[in-house]
Write a protein that holds these residues in place. Structure first.
Motif, mmCIF file in Angstrom:
data_model
loop_
_atom_site.group_PDB
_atom_site.id
_atom_site.type_symbol
_atom_site.label_atom_id
_atom_site.label_comp_id
_atom_site.label_asym_id
_atom_site.label_seq_id
_atom_site.Cartn_x
_atom_site.Cartn_y
_atom_site.Cartn_z
ATOM 1 N N ASN A 217 0.831 -1.188 0.000
ATOM 2 C CA ASN A 217 0.000 0.000 0.000
ATOM 3 C C ASN A 217 0.875 1.251 0.000
ATOM 4 N N THR A 218 0.246 2.421 0.049
ATOM 5 C CA THR A 218 0.967 3.688 -0.033
ATOM 6 C C THR A 218 1.311 4.226 1.347
ATOM 7 N N GLY A 219 2.383 5.026 1.380
ATOM 8 C CA GLY A 219 2.798 5.689 2.607
ATOM 9 C C GLY A 219 3.248 7.102 2.294
ATOM 10 N N THR A 220 2.489 8.084 2.739
ATOM 11 C CA THR A 220 2.777 9.487 2.469
ATOM 12 C C THR A 220 3.176 10.182 3.763
ATOM 13 N N VAL A 221 4.322 10.872 3.726
ATOM 14 C CA VAL A 221 4.800 11.610 4.892
ATOM 15 C C VAL A 221 5.157 13.019 4.454
ATOM 16 N N HIS A 222 4.471 14.010 5.039
ATOM 17 C CA HIS A 222 4.749 15.424 4.757
ATOM 18 C C HIS A 222 5.112 16.113 6.069
ATOM 19 N N LEU A 223 6.346 16.596 6.176
ATOM 20 C CA LEU A 223 6.765 17.423 7.299
ATOM 21 C C LEU A 223 7.478 18.658 6.766
ATOM 22 N N ARG A 224 6.802 19.381 5.900
ATOM 23 C CA ARG A 224 7.367 20.601 5.340
ATOM 24 C C ARG A 224 7.357 21.708 6.394
ATOM 25 N N ARG A 225 8.347 22.587 6.274
ATOM 26 C CA ARG A 225 8.425 23.780 7.124
ATOM 27 C C ARG A 225 8.370 23.449 8.607
ATOM 28 N N ASN A 226 9.269 22.545 9.012
ATOM 29 C CA ASN A 226 9.505 22.259 10.417
ATOM 30 C C ASN A 226 10.948 22.670 10.722
ATOM 31 N N SER A 227 11.540 22.087 11.756
ATOM 32 C CA SER A 227 12.936 22.374 12.121
ATOM 33 C C SER A 227 13.736 21.083 12.193
ATOM 34 N N LEU A 228 13.408 20.131 11.317
ATOM 35 C CA LEU A 228 14.029 18.807 11.371
ATOM 36 C C LEU A 228 15.536 18.868 11.133
ATOM 37 N N THR A 229 16.276 18.188 12.019
ATOM 38 C CA THR A 229 17.712 17.998 11.823
ATOM 39 C C THR A 229 18.042 16.520 11.646
ATOM 40 N N SER A 230 17.081 15.625 11.947
ATOM 41 C CA SER A 230 17.304 14.194 11.728
ATOM 42 C C SER A 230 15.990 13.507 11.386
ATOM 43 N N VAL A 231 16.096 12.473 10.553
ATOM 44 C CA VAL A 231 14.941 11.687 10.119
ATOM 45 C C VAL A 231 15.352 10.223 10.097
ATOM 46 N N ASP A 232 14.559 9.366 10.757
ATOM 47 C CA ASP A 232 14.823 7.935 10.789
ATOM 48 C C ASP A 232 13.671 7.211 10.092
ATOM 49 N N ILE A 233 13.957 6.614 8.925
ATOM 50 C CA ILE A 233 12.944 5.861 8.174
ATOM 51 C C ILE A 233 13.313 4.382 8.094
ATOM 52 N N THR A 234 14.062 3.904 9.073
ATOM 53 C CA THR A 234 14.516 2.513 9.085
ATOM 54 C C THR A 234 13.338 1.552 8.898
ATOM 55 N N GLY A 235 13.406 0.725 7.879
ATOM 56 C CA GLY A 235 12.397 -0.298 7.632
ATOM 57 C C GLY A 235 11.084 0.182 7.047
ATOM 58 N N CYS A 236 10.973 1.450 6.697
ATOM 59 C CA CYS A 236 9.704 2.012 6.200
ATOM 60 C C CYS A 236 9.511 1.705 4.720
ATOM 61 N N ARG A 237 9.345 0.431 4.389
ATOM 62 C CA ARG A 237 9.247 -0.018 2.997
ATOM 63 C C ARG A 237 7.987 0.447 2.299
ATOM 64 N N GLN A 238 7.018 0.972 3.065
ATOM 65 C CA GLN A 238 5.741 1.415 2.509
ATOM 66 C C GLN A 238 5.821 2.826 1.930
ATOM 67 N N LEU A 239 6.875 3.563 2.228
ATOM 68 C CA LEU A 239 6.976 4.951 1.782
ATOM 69 C C LEU A 239 6.838 5.073 0.270
ATOM 70 N N THR A 240 5.948 5.950 -0.150
ATOM 71 C CA THR A 240 5.822 6.284 -1.562
ATOM 72 C C THR A 240 6.025 7.778 -1.791
ATOM 73 N N GLU A 241 5.866 8.575 -0.734
ATOM 74 C CA GLU A 241 6.081 10.018 -0.857
ATOM 75 C C GLU A 241 6.650 10.544 0.456
ATOM 76 N N LEU A 242 7.806 11.197 0.359
ATOM 77 C CA LEU A 242 8.476 11.770 1.520
ATOM 78 C C LEU A 242 8.791 13.219 1.194
ATOM 79 N N ASP A 243 8.030 14.141 1.784
ATOM 80 C CA ASP A 243 8.189 15.569 1.496
ATOM 81 C C ASP A 243 8.693 16.276 2.750
#
Length: 198
Positions: free
Chosen positions: A54-80
């Protein structure tokens, strides 16, 4: 942990800060996480987005991110992740992780586009760019500061495109990369004709 079957999390512009940790999501359906316009410093999705069917959409635009952990997230189809504070090293690691997940057009639901948008952060280094090239070969569009890599057709000498017409007004356009590309129509009655430009 209190919402292990999470499928939708819509928390944009809610004055959220700190670490956004989502340890699990629905194992059977699509997942959409929308948390734009907050002030999260890091995102940890390790253990979530496991349903490759299935699909996996993640949007975290305009935050203050300095680190992102997507370990094992095989469902991701959109990462913004546009307009955050991710360094070149963090983006290199993120693109390497995304590439290692193995998500490509062959294991993505039909009609779904694969997208990673990291503009508005630092510029990935050579390692990150190499992983972005690998991702584009798998069908991903990767957009970063100063460049965008679009999906590349496999270089196997032939690409098949199937479609079904409906009525006399059906039309289809195919744009090919490379001046030496040759196309042929293969009809359902077993005949074929050379395609003509225009």
């Amino acid at each position: 942990t209190q919402v292990p079957l999470l499928s939708e999390l819509f928390i944009w512009n809610d004055n959220q800060t700190g670490v956004l940790r989502i340890p699990a999501t629905t194992p059977t359906g699509g997942v959409s996480i929308q948390a734009d316009d907050n002030a999260y410093s890091s995102l940890n999705l390790s253990g979530a987005l496991q349903n490759v069917a299935n699909t996996g959409t993640v949007h975290l635009r305009r935050n203050s991110l300095t680190s992102v952990d997507i370990t094992g997230c095989r469902q991701l189809t959109e990462l913004d992740l546009q307009d955050n504070q991710l360094t070149s090293a963090a983006l290199d690691a993120l693109l390497a992780d995304l590439d290692a997940l193995g998500r490509d057009v062959d294991n993505t639901p039909e009609g779904v586009s694969l997208l990673a948008d990291i503009r508005g952060n630092a510029t990935p280094g050579p390692d990150g760019y190499a992983h972005a090239e690998s991702l584009s070969g798998k069908g991903w569009t990767v957009a970063a500061n100063g460049w965008t890599l679009e999906p590349q057709l496999p270089d196997n000498g032939e690409q098949r495109i199937d479609f079904v017409t409906s009525g006399d007004t059906t039309s289809m356009r195919c744009d090919f990369r490379g001046e030496d590309t040759v196309a042929a129509w293969h009809w359902s009655d077993g005949t074929s004709t050379a395609a003509v430009s225009g």
